[in-house]
Scaffold this motif. Structure first.
Motif, PDB file in Angstrom:
ATOM      1  N   UNK A   1      47.558 -24.488 -18.741  1.00 47.21           N
ATOM      2  CA  UNK A   1      47.071 -23.995 -17.719  1.00 47.21           C
ATOM      3  C   UNK A   1      46.623 -24.272 -16.410  1.00 47.21           C
ATOM      4  N   UNK A   2      47.419 -25.810 -16.039  1.00 48.35           N
ATOM      5  CA  UNK A   2      47.222 -26.562 -14.431  1.00 48.35           C
ATOM      6  C   UNK A   2      49.183 -26.343 -14.291  1.00 48.35           C
TER       7      UNK A   2
ATOM      8  N   UNK B   1      41.212 -14.956 -27.223  1.00 52.07           N
ATOM      9  CA  UNK B   1      42.662 -14.108 -27.315  1.00 52.07           C
ATOM     10  C   UNK B   1      43.125 -14.767 -25.442  1.00 52.07           C
ATOM     11  N   UNK B   2      42.770 -15.601 -24.726  1.00 51.93           N
ATOM     12  CA  UNK B   2      42.816 -15.503 -23.080  1.00 51.93           C
ATOM     13  C   UNK B   2      42.220 -16.352 -22.766  1.00 51.93           C
ATOM     14  N   UNK B   3      43.431 -17.046 -21.520  1.00 47.29           N
ATOM     15  CA  UNK B   3      42.648 -17.888 -20.630  1.00 47.29           C
ATOM     16  C   UNK B   3      42.539 -16.878 -19.072  1.00 47.29           C
ATOM     17  N   UNK B   4      42.234 -17.194 -17.911  1.00 50.25           N
ATOM     18  CA  UNK B   4      40.323 -17.526 -17.837  1.00 50.25           C
ATOM     19  C   UNK B   4      40.116 -16.695 -18.834  1.00 50.25           C
ATOM     20  N   UNK B   5      38.771 -17.882 -18.960  1.00 51.93           N
ATOM     21  CA  UNK B   5      37.233 -18.200 -20.065  1.00 51.93           C
ATOM     22  C   UNK B   5      36.626 -15.904 -19.279  1.00 51.93           C
TER      23      UNK B   5
ATOM     24  N   UNK C   1      38.339 -27.812 -25.264  1.00 52.49           N
ATOM     25  CA  UNK C   1      37.158 -27.903 -24.958  1.00 52.49           C
ATOM     26  C   UNK C   1      36.457 -28.194 -23.600  1.00 52.49           C
ATOM     27  N   UNK C   2      37.588 -29.255 -23.101  1.00 54.99           N
ATOM     28  CA  UNK C   2      37.791 -29.634 -21.818  1.00 54.99           C
ATOM     29  C   UNK C   2      37.375 -28.450 -20.723  1.00 54.99           C
ATOM     30  N   UNK C   3      37.710 -27.188 -20.699  1.00 50.42           N
ATOM     31  CA  UNK C   3      38.331 -26.087 -19.759  1.00 50.42           C
ATOM     32  C   UNK C   3      37.136 -25.722 -20.166  1.00 50.42           C
ATOM     33  N   UNK C   4      36.508 -25.569 -21.360  1.00 47.09           N
ATOM     34  CA  UNK C   4      35.041 -24.699 -21.393  1.00 47.09           C
ATOM     35  C   UNK C   4      34.302 -25.608 -20.728  1.00 47.09           C
ATOM     36  N   UNK C   5      33.967 -26.516 -21.072  1.00 51.24           N
ATOM     37  CA  UNK C   5      33.333 -28.291 -20.471  1.00 51.24           C
ATOM     38  C   UNK C   5      33.488 -27.398 -18.662  1.00 51.24           C
TER      39      UNK C   5
END
Length: 618
Positions: free
Chosen positions: A338-339, A531-535, A561-565
């Motif tokens: 992601x990063x 199924x994908x990021x970004x949310x 979960x950290x991405x959601x938060x």
């Protein structure tokens, strides 16, 4: 005496890596599949070439559940090195099938299970001439023994052998003789069992296929238009590139000439560089790797992100950090992808969860890469990528390729007539996506300088703080535009239900079964398959609509979960992480255990959910 189950059976086969058990295991698995019984397999193998223990687990289940079963009904104990532990892997009342060519040692006797001996070594010495084949064909004996015990017809076994070794009649005959010997020996000894039966289901698997996620991804890439493949071998991604090497010559030739290039690079850095160079030149390019490869590719990923060059990176995740568990499964590279690279980066990630989505998202990944002019990750894991899965046939949606904002010579000429000019990194439409050209465009205004250092909207070198900030803001705007186009989550809701479950990738099958078990015990849940990021806003809506949401992922640090938060901090308190990270394919029992444990704590008000891990048995 327990009542035998019908078409609900778990078999674990313990052997030594390098002894040729893979062929025997696949024949057994495919025979069950040919009987029409839904089935799945999990191969837990070591990271060396030979000599260390390996376990192969087959689950037959008429209800169609494909997660690794919580308990083992039968264990084939064909590895002396692990026998002392293997006898305790099987459940009480289960069966231990072993080689009784030599007497069973006292320390390998256990109460509460049924022992069945078959003299595999002695049988192959009579049937197979002295050669390396003896060790391999010893495994065929347990195929025959299990076939007799659980009702697999020898004609079915023979049909699978012919499918597997169709052009090698001598190999078929030799293997069949060993399988028949195991079958006849168990029958002559009068062994009976009462734990389960396998009964053919007419048309049960009609039209279905058996394949691996890596193969499905490779086929998807081909139908997605890939023309340049650069890769460096690394478990568990190598078989994806090998599948491309097998299928591309069969599917991508014109007038007898290849219309593709496959290059085994000197390392992962070079592989990523070739993808970036080919993407800059206008090719649909890809590589396949795993976590350590992504680590090496970070600088090149940053270059492609900042210069806005498309490319697809298939990541088949394994256990880390460092060398970690190269042949075990995990979902622990989410944040790494992601990063990826230094500085401010965010990348699109696609998450297949079954064979059809492996094919479909692999195909569509090239559209996303070109539409958004950026690296795109397709993230699966070893369980999905290297294990055999039964599936509906792969379905090809006949859609034209989406090449995004790619300007032709004629379009550049029209711009010029309108008094406008091509500005490589200018956001003309407000969506963060600039227009691009590729080499070979005959219009003299198509050229621009590609640089990984600071640049302005006209691709000119710049260290001006205003230009730099505008570029970073536009890249973030482009990422936000991607939210509207990436695959939406698949959501299942029920009226009045306030408990949700989120999962992605190979966690889908154990979560599907876990939700059925929870429902049977009185806890109804809704479900979101990411199924994908970004949310997307759908995920936010799912969080908003529920009091508690269990997010299942296969890593220690709750990466998803950290991405959601981070995305929605005001909703973070609703998320409860279900974390499973022992390197083995997830079992339904562990998902149920963690959810029910949290539910019990919530009812008794014991305070914060404390994460615990149950080490599942092989």
């Amino acid at each position: 005496m327990e009542t035998p189950t019908v078409n609900d059976l778990s078999i674990s086969i313990a052997t030594e890596n390098g002894t040729g058990s893979a062929s025997a295991n696949n024949i057994l698995f495919k025979a069950i599949f040919k009987m029409g019984i839904p089935c799945s397999s999990k191969n837990m193998f070591p990271s060396n070439i030979q000599g260390l223990p390996t376990w192969y687990q087959i689950r037959a289940n008429a209800a169609g559940y494909m997660a690794r079963k919580d308990t083992i009904d039968v264990i084939v104990m064909f590895n002396d090195a692990t026998a002392a532990k293997d006898i305790y892997r099987v459940r009480d009342g289960g069966i231990i099938l072993y080689d009784d060519s030599t007497p069973l040692a006292a320390n390998l006797k256990r109460d509460g299970v049924q022992y069945m001996g078959v003299p595999a070594d002695n049988l192959v010495q009579k049937l197979v001439p002295a050669s390396p084949l003896r060790t391999k064909q010893r495994n065929m004996v347990y195929v025959g023994a299990l076939a007799y015990l659980f009702g697999i017809d020898m004609e079915t076994i023979k049909a699978v052998l012919e499918d597997t070794f169709g052009k090698k009649p001598a190999v078929i005959e030799s293997n069949l003789a060993c399988i028949q010997a195991g079958f006849d020996t168990v029958k002559e000894k009068g062994y009976t069992q009462n734990i389960g039966r396998l009964v053919p289901i007419p048309n049960g698997n009609k039209g279905k296929i058996i394949t691996e996620g890596n193969t499905a991804c490779a086929l998807g890439a081909i139908y997605g238009g890939v023309s340049v493949v650069s890769w460096y071998p690394i478990t568990p991604s190598s078989s994806l590139a090998e599948a491309l090497e097998y299928y591309l010559p069969r599917l991508r030739r014109k007038d007898g000439k290849a219309t593709y290039a496959i290059v085994q690079a000197e390392d992962e850095i070079a592989a990523a560089g070739m993808v970036t160079g080919a993407g800059w030149a206008g090719a649909r390019a890809m590589t396949s790797t795993s976590g350590p490869g992504v680590s090496l590719m970070n600088e090149m990923l940053g270059l492609a992100y900042f210069t806005e060059i498309p490319g697809v990176f298939f990541i088949i995740q394994r256990g880390g950090p460092s060398t970690g568990l190269p042949t075990r499964t995990q979902q622990a590279d989410i944040l790494l992808m992601y990063y990826a690279s230094h500085g401010d980066t965010r990348h699109i990630i696609l998450f297949p969860h079954d064979m059809r989505s492996c094919f479909d998202l692999a195909r569509r990944s090239f559209d996303f890469a070109e539409r958004f002019q950026t690296p795109v990750f397709v993230a699966i894991d070893l369980d999905l990528g290297m294990n055999l899965w039964s599936s509906e046939p792969l379905k090809l949606e006949k859609e034209p390729f989406d090449r995004g904002k790619l300007l032709s010579a004629e379009q550049l000429e029209q711009l010029e007539k309108q008094g406008k000019k091509f500005r490589r990194y200018f956001d003309a439409d407000g969506d963060g996506i600039p227009y691009r050209t590729i080499p070979g465009n005959p219009n003299r205004k198509a050229a621009y300088f590609t640089r990984g250092s600071g640049h302005d909207s006209d691709a000119r070198y710049s260290e001006d703080e205003k230009d730099y900030k505008e570029t970073l803001d536009r890249l973030r705007r482009k990422f936000d535009t991607a939210r509207e186009h990436v695959p939406k989550p698949i959501i299942e809701t029920n009226e009045g239900v306030k408990t949700g479950v989120i999962c992605f990738g190979s966690s889908y099958e154990p979560v599907r079964e876990a939700r059925d078990r929870l429902r049977a015990s009185g806890l109804k849940t809704d479900h979101l398959l990411l199924r994908a990021l970004p949310l997307t806003e759908e995920s936010k809506g799912f969080l908003t609509a529920h009091d508690v949401v269990y997010l299942v992922e296969q890593n220690r640090d709750a990466q998803m979960a950290s991405i959601f938060k981070e995305e929605w901090p005001d909703l973070a308190a609703k998320i409860v992480s279900v974390l499973i990270y022992d390197g083995l394919p997830v079992t339904t029992l562990e998902v149920v255990r963690q959810i029910t444990q949290h539910q019990a704590k919530a009812r008794t008000g014991e305070g914060k959910w404390q994460e615990r891990r149950l080490t599942a048995s092989i």
